[in-house]
Design a protein around this motif. Structure first.
Motif, PDB file in Angstrom:
ATOM      1  N   ASP A 102       5.243  -2.131  -2.811  1.00 38.13           N
ATOM      2  CA  ASP A 102       5.401  -3.217  -1.842  1.00 38.13           C
ATOM      3  C   ASP A 102       6.764  -3.881  -1.959  1.00 38.13           C
ATOM      4  OD1 ASP A 102       2.954  -2.803  -0.751  1.00 38.13           O
ATOM      5  OD2 ASP A 102       1.953  -4.442  -1.772  1.00 38.13           O
ATOM      6  N   SER A 107       6.524  -6.161   2.176  1.00 39.48           N
ATOM      7  CA  SER A 107       5.099  -6.495   2.156  1.00 39.48           C
ATOM      8  C   SER A 107       4.661  -7.045   3.507  1.00 39.48           C
ATOM      9  CB  SER A 107       4.806  -7.524   1.059  1.00 39.48           C
ATOM     10  OG  SER A 107       5.608  -8.672   1.239  1.00 39.48           O
ATOM     11  N   THR A 463      -3.572  -5.754  -0.459  1.00 40.14           N
ATOM     12  CA  THR A 463      -2.701  -4.634  -0.096  1.00 40.14           C
ATOM     13  C   THR A 463      -3.482  -3.419   0.389  1.00 40.14           C
ATOM     14  OG1 THR A 463      -2.694  -3.896  -2.411  1.00 40.14           O
ATOM     15  CG2 THR A 463      -0.890  -5.348  -1.708  1.00 40.14           C
TER      16      THR A 463
END
Length: 693
Positions: A102, A107, A463
């Motif tokens: 990330d 991100s 995530t």
């Protein structure tokens, strides 16, 4: 630490590294450079200094992705851009060893994207490096999937972020530079191939040159600004030469003759794929532009081969990169363009009076002077971890030459090292249970890859969204939340993330008996071949390895835990045999090493491989002491394998007794081979599993 960078032109020596960096500055399409060398050789200093030589870039206003205002990226997340722009220096972005995926690609806030419909994207390091330099120190210590992601972006010039149907794309073109110390582990061949050029460097052994390095460094530390000012004119001249070479690059002609030489060289060295041919062609063109020429010459092809091919010659992990200079010259000579006969001129000069060596563009060298870049010396230091003085493999001994067995309680004569037998594919040994270590290919673990096995509430930032579990958590609350229409009303507590099961890498610690009881040459050759095969298996499964040997008066940590199986193979090759058999000392040393490694890397689970015939010098007392040491390892829950090296018509079964004390699997040399043990494919089972069976 001073903010003033050490000047690029102040670095002493390092001609090939200097040239490789400059060629990539002229033509980033070359594909970056990998710098291999021992610690303390100014690798990082030169890379950081290079950024100061690059021309400034124009950047569109309010663009976080450094778009060129003259040709903005149509897929830029910050588009459309306004009319304003500003100039700034090209950036040097450094990638830390522990970087996450990330952080590299950026991100995406999934909670805002799904709950509010807002595409909240925070650019990563690839966006920051666009149109600049991306520097990866210790690239060999990064996870393979991270390195692959970086090299993909470098090859395509674009970064992709995909999260549950939300997609962000942006340009990511940069000069890629990686440095590494081969002693800490090699990059895998498929990743090595993705770097355009590679350079092997080592500290000079000339006292005068070393003294100049120290003198300049001390002067820089005393007055960084004053020291840099002394090289300002040289830095400016070099930056101007980079700019001129960039302008000349599109006009350089790669003729058919030069192209034939490039492809002939790649074919002669049996390089896999066609990437090497393309990289060599781009490098030769950049060399010509750097020399101020518009035509590629044979000297450019030779130098391009020396920079682009050595790291593509590896066939197995124990091979050192290298290039046969005689074969290179022979191939170039065989495929050189024959010179057309010309009528001699009366005065010996050309028709325009410009003879060779007149200082014209055709004679410009890499530093702006006469001559092309000098080829790398054939005497350059080898990258072989064994070193140039490693002992040669001895000839196979006859049965009469085998050492006599030692008398009970007495030392055995020491034997010189013997060569390892041929490596082969081994059985797969796993650590029981489910771990949480770094991604690899050995034992079961919860990782960021693999297949999804369940859902849970997020640990930290979300995530890996588990969509169906999220919807199931939100569905019962829709009436209470006043849902109207078809859209779901989502809240933070609803989100669930995926838990994935894959495989991890482990620490494989070898404990090798090198005493007199193992010293028969034919047996030790087979034993070393078995350990070499296990080292190859550890390399393929992304493990760290360590090696303890015991003989004579005690045990020695021959190889501290490392990712470099090449060093492990070299230590194994040099291993002498002979002397007493302090089995307990070897096991106690393993216990201590594993205790320290649990503190350093608590998530990496160990697998102990004990290579022995089970004997211990000192009779029953020594065997009892070895049993107590084995009990300490078993009490820690250490997964273990005992490679039983006992041979001969009469066998005492001591190694299998030791395996029982360790709660370990015991295998013979014959059983180690994967192709011969279909019944033993599931290699290692926990004690509870064995009792159940």
């Amino acid at each position: 630490m001073s903010d003033v960078r050490y000047p690029f032109t102040a670095v002493v020596g390092m001609a090939d590294l200097r040239l490789s960096l400059l060629l990539n500055a002229v033509s980033p399409a070359v594909g970056g450079v990998l710098v291999r060398g021992e610690k303390g050789t100014a690798k990082s200093t030169m890379v950081r200094a290079l950024a100061g030589l690059l021309p400034s870039i124009a950047v569109a206003e309010q663009c976080r992705f450094a778009c060129d205002p003259a040709a903005p990226d149509p897929q830029c997340p910050d588009a459309p851009h306004g009319a304003g722009s500003h100039e700034r220096p090209a950036r040097l972005v450094e990638l830390p060893v522990g970087v996450t995926e990330d952080r590299i690609v950026g991100s995406l806030d999934l909670e805002q994207a799904l709950a509010q419909g807002v595409k909240a994207y925070e650019p990563g390091l690839l966006a920051q490096a666009h149109r600049g330099v991306l520097y990866i120190d210790e690239v060999n210590l990064l996870q393979d999937h991270v390195v692959d992601l970086l090299l993909d972006a470098a090859a395509m010039g674009r970064s992709y972020v995909e999260r549950e149907g939300v997609s962000v794309r942006h340009a990511a073109r940069f000069l890629l530079v990686g440095t590494m110390n081969p002693e800490e582990g090699e990059l895998r061949p498929q990743l090595l191939d993705r770097f355009g050029l590679t350079v092997e460097i080592a500290a000079t052994r000339e006292p005068a040159e070393r003294a100049e390095v120290v003198r300049r460094r001390l002067a820089y530390d005393a007055d960084p600004a004053g020291f840099a000012a002394g090289y300002r004119a040289d830095e400016r001249a070099l930056a101007e030469q980079i700019a001129r070479a960039r302008e000349l690059l599109p006009a350089v002609e790669l003729g058919d003759a030069a192209l034939r030489q490039i492809t002939a060289v790649c074919a002669a060295f049996e390089v896999d794929g066609l990437r090497a041919d393309i990289v060599m062609a781009r490098t030769a063109v950049a060399l010509a532009a750097w020399a101020g020429r518009t035509r590629v010459l044979e000297e450019d092809v030779r130098k391009a081969a020396q920079l682009a091919l050595p790291h593509r010659r590896r066939r197995n992990p124990f091979d050192a990169p290298g290039l046969d200079e005689e074969q290179l010259d022979r191939t170039l000579s065989e495929h050189s363009e024959p010179e057309e006969p010309t009528e001699p001129e009366p005065d010996g000069d050309g028709p325009d009076g410009d003879g060779p060596g007149d200082g014209g563009p055709g004679d410009g060298g890499p530093d702006g002077g006469g001559g092309a870049p000098e080829p790398a010396s054939a005497d350059a230091p080898s990258a072989d971890p064994a070193g140039p003085d490693a002992p040669d493999a001895p000839e196979t001994s006859s049965p009469e030459a085998a050492p006599r067995l030692p008398k009970p309680g007495g030392p055995a004569p020491e034997s010189s090292p013997v060569a390892a037998g041929e490596a082969y594919r081994t059985r797969l040994f796993k650590v029981p249970g489910t771990g949480h270590g770094a991604r690899g290919r050995r034992s079961p673990a919860e990782t960021d890859g693999g297949h999804t096995i369940r859902a849970r509430r997020p640990h930290g930032a979300l995530t890996r969204l588990h969509l169906s579990a999220t919807l199931q958590a939100a569905a019962p609350q829709q009436l209470a939340r006043g849902r109207s229409g078809r859209a779901l009303v989502l809240r933070t507590d609803d989100f669930r993330e995926q838990v994935r099961k894959g495989r991890e890498s482990n620490l494989v610690l070898f404990v090798v008996d090198a005493s007199g009881s193992m010293a028969a040459r034919q047996r030790m050759t087979a034993v070393k071949g078995a350990v070499l095969s296990l080292l190859m298996d550890a390399y393929q499964r992304r493990d760290k390895i360590g090696m303890i040997t015991f003989r004579g008066g005690g045990a020695e940590l021959a190889l501290p835990p490392t990712s470099s199986v090449e060093v492990g193979a070299a230590r194994l090759e040099q291993l002498p045999t002979g002397g007493r058999t302090p089995l307990a000392a070897g096991l106690l040393r393993a216990h201590e090493v594993l205790r320290l490694e649990r503190v350093r890397d608590p998530l990496r689970r160990p697998l102990l491989v004990v290579v022995t015939d089970g004997r211990a010098t000192g009779g029953r007392g020594a065997l009892a002491e070895a049993g107590r040491a084995a009990g300490l390892l078993a009490a820690q829950g250490t997964a273990a394998v005992v490679l039983d090296c006992e041979s001969g018509p009469v066998r005492l079964g001591l190694a299998r007794t030791l395996a029982g004390q360790l709660n370990a699997t015991a295998v013979t040399l014959d059983e180690l081979r994967a192709e011969g043990v279909a019944a033993l494919v599931h290699a290692h089972r926990s004690p509870s599993q064995r009792k159940a069976a």
